[in-house]
Write an enzyme that holds these catalytic residues in place. Structure first.
Site, PDB file in Angstrom:
ATOM      1  N   LYS A  41      30.335  33.786  38.913  1.00  0.00           N
ATOM      2  CA  LYS A  41      30.335  32.363  38.625  1.00  0.00           C
ATOM      3  C   LYS A  41      31.103  31.576  39.680  1.00  0.00           C
ATOM      4  CE  LYS A  41      30.588  33.157  33.611  1.00  0.00           C
ATOM      5  NZ  LYS A  41      31.457  32.906  32.410  1.00  0.00           N
ATOM      6  N   ASP A  62      33.267  32.525  46.710  1.00  0.00           N
ATOM      7  CA  ASP A  62      34.461  31.710  46.481  1.00  0.00           C
ATOM      8  C   ASP A  62      35.692  32.322  47.140  1.00  0.00           C
ATOM      9  OD1 ASP A  62      34.412  33.855  44.753  1.00  0.00           O
ATOM     10  OD2 ASP A  62      35.237  32.781  43.050  1.00  0.00           O
ATOM     11  N   ASP A  98      38.936  39.193  48.121  1.00  0.00           N
ATOM     12  CA  ASP A  98      40.167  39.941  47.887  1.00  0.00           C
ATOM     13  C   ASP A  98      40.122  41.222  48.721  1.00  0.00           C
ATOM     14  OD1 ASP A  98      41.674  38.362  46.055  1.00  0.00           O
ATOM     15  OD2 ASP A  98      40.260  38.868  44.482  1.00  0.00           O
ATOM     16  N   SER A  99      39.577  42.275  48.128  1.00  0.00           N
ATOM     17  CA  SER A  99      39.511  43.569  48.813  1.00  0.00           C
ATOM     18  C   SER A  99      38.378  43.630  49.819  1.00  0.00           C
ATOM     19  CB  SER A  99      39.333  44.689  47.778  1.00  0.00           C
ATOM     20  OG  SER A  99      38.075  44.562  47.133  1.00  0.00           O
ATOM     21  N   GLY A 100      37.337  42.826  49.631  1.00  0.00           N
ATOM     22  CA  GLY A 100      36.177  42.859  50.515  1.00  0.00           C
ATOM     23  C   GLY A 100      35.051  43.730  49.997  1.00  0.00           C
ATOM     24  N   LYS A 158      42.359  36.081  50.774  1.00  0.00           N
ATOM     25  CA  LYS A 158      43.773  36.356  50.540  1.00  0.00           C
ATOM     26  C   LYS A 158      44.373  37.158  51.692  1.00  0.00           C
ATOM     27  CE  LYS A 158      43.944  36.284  45.487  1.00  0.00           C
ATOM     28  NZ  LYS A 158      44.317  37.054  44.281  1.00  0.00           N
ATOM     29  N   ASP A 163      39.104  31.551  38.374  1.00  0.00           N
ATOM     30  CA  ASP A 163      39.553  31.388  37.000  1.00  0.00           C
ATOM     31  C   ASP A 163      40.628  32.397  36.629  1.00  0.00           C
ATOM     32  OD1 ASP A 163      38.169  33.621  34.850  1.00  0.00           O
ATOM     33  OD2 ASP A 163      37.441  33.591  36.909  1.00  0.00           O
TER      34      ASP A 163
END
Length: 212
Positions: free
Chosen positions: A77, A134, A137-139, A165, A193
């Site tokens: 989402k 969006d 993080d880890s990819g 990040k 979220d």
């Protein structure tokens, strides 16, 4: 000539005032929303900065895809706000499709396996594809999408990511258009979220560490 220069200066002053009014409105709205959500520690990227960045990214994407019909694939989402704003700022023909993936557990714990909940509704063979995400993080999610979509024989694949990040990347994934590099915090807003809350905030913020 003198009157013409004065009109130009007057027009420039008016444009500056309008830009200042818009910035003040964005800032006031951000501050108003902060009062509603005491879980938020701080705003990392203001709503005005996000909109400015979207325009910059859209201009670069429009330049790179000039003369092409690009297919934007939003990852639900989280990417829906970024995708919507990006589409409205593009100056090239484009189409939109979506995928939905499962990459996080119910309690927010990251999983290493990713499953399609909803796949594309059309073929991407011989298409110019832009994956819109969006956050990275880890990819793992983006790397998986690039691999799966690459096997479907598109003409090209690029990626647009609103934020990444710091020091979280575990798997190599190509990011062609990047908005922001942000701290390793739990982030909310602009599609991000916390337990489905705060997703539609117009800014990106970090939660307090004592929130769970």
């Amino acid at each position: 000539c003198g009157r013409e220069r004065e009109r130009e200066r007057g027009g420039e002053r008016e444009r500056k005032r309008n830009r200042g009014d818009i910035m003040d409105e964005h800032k006031a709205r951000d501050e108003e929303l902060l009062k509603i959500y005491p879980e938020i520690k701080e705003i990392c990227v203001s709503s005005q900065d996000i909109q400015n960045k979207v325009k910059v990214l859209a201009a670069q994407i429009s330049k790179d895809y000039e003369g092409k019909n690009v297919l934007l694939i939003g990852v639900l989402k989280g990417a829906f706000l970024f995708l919507s704003d990006l589409c409205k700022a593009l100056n090239v023909p484009h189409e939109v499709d979506f995928v939905s993936l499962s990459s996080y557990g119910a309690k927010g714990r990251e999983r290493t396996e990713i499953d399609f909940r909803m796949d594309l509704r059309q073929s991407i063979e011989d298409r110019d594809v832009l994956i819109v995400e969006d956050i990275i993080d880890s990819g793992h999610t983006l790397a998986m999408l690039q691999k799966v979509f690459g096997e479907r024989k598109p003409r090209s694949i690029r990626t647009a990511v609103m934020c990444r990040k710091k020091e979280c990347l575990q798997k190599e994934a190509t990011i062609d258009y990047l908005g922001f590099v942000l701290p390793n915090e739990w982030l909310v807003g602009y599609g991000l979220d916390f337990k489905e809350r705060m997703r539609c905030l117009p800014f990106i913020a970090a939660l307090r560490r004592d929130i769970n």
